[in-house]
Design a protein around this motif. Structure first.
Motif, PDB file in Angstrom:
ATOM      1  N   LEU A  40      53.900 120.649  63.055  1.00  0.00           N
ATOM      2  CA  LEU A  40      52.867 121.677  63.074  1.00  0.00           C
ATOM      3  C   LEU A  40      51.881 121.422  61.948  1.00  0.00           C
ATOM      4  CD1 LEU A  40      55.275 124.756  63.191  1.00  0.00           C
ATOM      5  CD2 LEU A  40      54.149 123.722  65.163  1.00  0.00           C
ATOM      6  N   THR A  41      50.598 121.577  62.216  1.00  0.00           N
ATOM      7  CA  THR A  41      49.620 121.581  61.136  1.00  0.00           C
ATOM      8  C   THR A  41      48.906 122.923  61.104  1.00  0.00           C
ATOM      9  OG1 THR A  41      47.816 120.648  62.490  1.00  0.00           O
ATOM     10  CG2 THR A  41      49.202 119.099  61.249  1.00  0.00           C
ATOM     11  N   ALA A  42      48.666 123.420  59.894  1.00  0.00           N
ATOM     12  CA  ALA A  42      47.808 124.579  59.700  1.00  0.00           C
ATOM     13  C   ALA A  42      46.434 124.048  59.334  1.00  0.00           C
ATOM     14  CB  ALA A  42      48.350 125.477  58.593  1.00  0.00           C
ATOM     15  N   ASN A  43      45.445 124.385  60.142  1.00  0.00           N
ATOM     16  CA  ASN A  43      44.084 123.854  59.969  1.00  0.00           C
ATOM     17  C   ASN A  43      43.221 124.936  59.339  1.00  0.00           C
ATOM     18  OD1 ASN A  43      45.049 121.578  61.520  1.00  0.00           O
ATOM     19  ND2 ASN A  43      44.738 122.829  63.348  1.00  0.00           N
ATOM     20  N   ASP A  44      42.945 124.769  58.061  1.00  0.00           N
ATOM     21  CA  ASP A  44      42.317 125.824  57.274  1.00  0.00           C
ATOM     22  C   ASP A  44      40.979 126.259  57.853  1.00  0.00           C
ATOM     23  OD1 ASP A  44      41.748 127.624  55.231  1.00  0.00           O
ATOM     24  OD2 ASP A  44      40.997 126.087  53.885  1.00  0.00           O
ATOM     25  N   SER A  45      39.997 125.367  57.873  1.00  0.00           N
ATOM     26  CA  SER A  45      38.670 125.733  58.371  1.00  0.00           C
ATOM     27  C   SER A  45      38.661 125.942  59.880  1.00  0.00           C
ATOM     28  CB  SER A  45      37.645 124.661  57.993  1.00  0.00           C
ATOM     29  OG  SER A  45      37.534 124.554  56.587  1.00  0.00           O
ATOM     30  N   GLY A  46      39.562 125.255  60.575  1.00  0.00           N
ATOM     31  CA  GLY A  46      39.642 125.422  62.013  1.00  0.00           C
ATOM     32  C   GLY A  46      40.251 126.755  62.406  1.00  0.00           C
ATOM     33  N   GLY A  47      41.049 127.333  61.498  1.00  0.00           N
ATOM     34  CA  GLY A  47      41.672 128.617  61.788  1.00  0.00           C
ATOM     35  C   GLY A  47      42.728 128.540  62.869  1.00  0.00           C
ATOM     36  N   THR A  48      43.374 127.374  63.016  1.00  0.00           N
ATOM     37  CA  THR A  48      44.326 127.176  64.099  1.00  0.00           C
ATOM     38  C   THR A  48      45.606 126.511  63.605  1.00  0.00           C
ATOM     39  OG1 THR A  48      43.312 125.036  64.629  1.00  0.00           O
ATOM     40  CG2 THR A  48      42.549 126.957  65.883  1.00  0.00           C
ATOM     41  N   ILE A  49      46.637 126.579  64.432  1.00  0.00           N
ATOM     42  CA  ILE A  49      47.877 125.839  64.258  1.00  0.00           C
ATOM     43  C   ILE A  49      47.954 124.823  65.391  1.00  0.00           C
ATOM     44  CG2 ILE A  49      50.389 125.961  64.117  1.00  0.00           C
ATOM     45  CD1 ILE A  49      48.973 127.429  61.849  1.00  0.00           C
ATOM     46  N   SER A  50      48.130 123.540  65.061  1.00  0.00           N
ATOM     47  CA  SER A  50      48.249 122.502  66.074  1.00  0.00           C
ATOM     48  C   SER A  50      49.702 122.078  66.197  1.00  0.00           C
ATOM     49  CB  SER A  50      47.385 121.284  65.717  1.00  0.00           C
ATOM     50  OG  SER A  50      46.015 121.631  65.662  1.00  0.00           O
TER      51      SER A  50
END
Length: 364
Positions: free
Chosen positions: A124-134
């Protein structure tokens, strides 16, 4: 320029180290590469003396956060970039020689990935500026499959300068397998589970609401899994929760950032579960030290000033040392740790490295 060149030359002056003693453990450091750093660095760290010996490096763009696989044979490292080229990298790691072997990378489809976690089946990645979890499947050889799906955060927190757009800063696996994510702008902790058959995240709702304007950042569990500790960036407070079946019940909120700098950063529990440490930045940079009470709540027992911008820190597996990545001082400070009082003392054995951002020890 002379200072940067000197720092870089010192950082790259690696000498191969073989035949490590039992007190030695492998350590990997991720850096920001905007000032000439290679990216990932491997060290041998002596847990008895607090000294580090460089082994090698691997060129990776902005590996500001990474994690080991459970067996330590693979590293999953973000490339934190604020555009469509942001990726998660799979890197083989040799625990005997401390060397890297790049495997593959996959797009996160979310800008500024700043956190990664794995349970061995998915990453899992937390994408700060993207505001999403991949979500990425992990293949048998440790490589990454393409991102299957994303889960979004929301905007709307009361701090219009920091919460006006969605941000996601952390995604972790709870001891019972649930996935908990921090919704920075929504002031929430969300709960999911992964359905391996359907390859989907199942939404289990809100694990906890956080006080509006807090900006929840990093979440960690106690060794026994009964309690969780949240570091909020904007409020600078640590929130203590009891945990059960994907739900968090607030027990306490206690200040870590006494400078009110709105720069709460990292949080870790000592290996024996007796102390919690939290880093704060921007003003009064340092580590706040808390003793853990019998009911999981915290009592502040002290603080240790550090170098500039202690974004991340790590405690050695034997609990004897705490290492702080002082990003803006281009150094990793090594502190000895009193296991009975929790207090820290600078050993003045700094590791000089350009823009260090993440420290991890090889899993025992």
């Amino acid at each position: 320029m002379k200072l940067k060149s000197k720092l870089l030359s010192m950082a790259l002056a690696f000498v191969p180290v073989f035949g490590f003693a039992d007190s030695n453990i492998k350590m990997v450091v991720g850096t920001y590469t905007d000032a000439g750093s290679q990216g990932l660095y491997s060290f041998s760290f002596d847990q008895s003396t607090g000294t580090a010996s460089g082994i090698t490096s691997l060129k990776v763009d902005n590996p500001s956060y990474f994690t080991f696989s459970k067996d330590g044979r693979n590293i999953y490292a973000v490339s934190e970039k604020n555009n469509a080229t942001a990726v998660l990298n799979s890197i083989g790691y040799d625990p005997v020689n401390g060397t890297f072997a790049f495997k593959n990378s996959q797009l996160t489809h979310g800008a500024d990935p700043c956190y990664v976690a794995t349970d061995g089946k998915i990453a899992l990645t937390a994408n700060d500026s993207g505001g999403t979890i991949s979500v990425f499947p992990i293949l048998k050889n440790g490589t990454l499959g393409k991102s299957l799906l994303q889960v979004g955060s929301k905007k709307g927190g009361p701090d219009r300068s920091r919460q006006n757009t969605p941000h996601a800063h952390c995604a972790i696996f709870a001891p019972d397998g649930y996935i908990l994510t921090t919704d920075f702008s929504g002031d929430r902790i969300l709960c999911f589970s992964y359905n391996e058959r359907n390859k989907k995240l199942e939404d289990h709702g809100i694990a906890a609401h956080v006080k509006p304007g807090s900006g929840p950042r990093h979440l960690v569990f106690s060794p026994n899994g009964k309690y969780a500790y949240l570091m909020s960036e904007l409020s600078g407070k640590v929130t203590v929760y009891s945990y059960n079946d994907g739900k968090l019940k607030e027990l306490q909120s206690i200040a870590a950032d006494y400078a009110n700098a709105r720069g709460g950063a990292d949080i870790h529990v000592s290996p024996d579960g007796s102390f919690v440490y939290a880093s704060t930045r921007l003003k009064g940079d340092g580590i706040t030290i808390f003793r853990v009470n019998n009911n999981g709540t915290l009592t502040r027992v002290g603080a240790q000033r550090t170098g500039k911008h202690p974004r991340n820190f790590a405690i050695t597996p034997n609990g004897k040392f705490l290492l702080v990545a002082c990003r803006d001082d281009n150094s990793i400070q090594v502190y000895s740790r009193d296991k009975s009082t929790g207090m820290l003392k600078n050993t003045n054995q700094d590791v000089i490295l350009s823009h260090p951002a993440c420290i991890k020890f090889y899993p025992e």
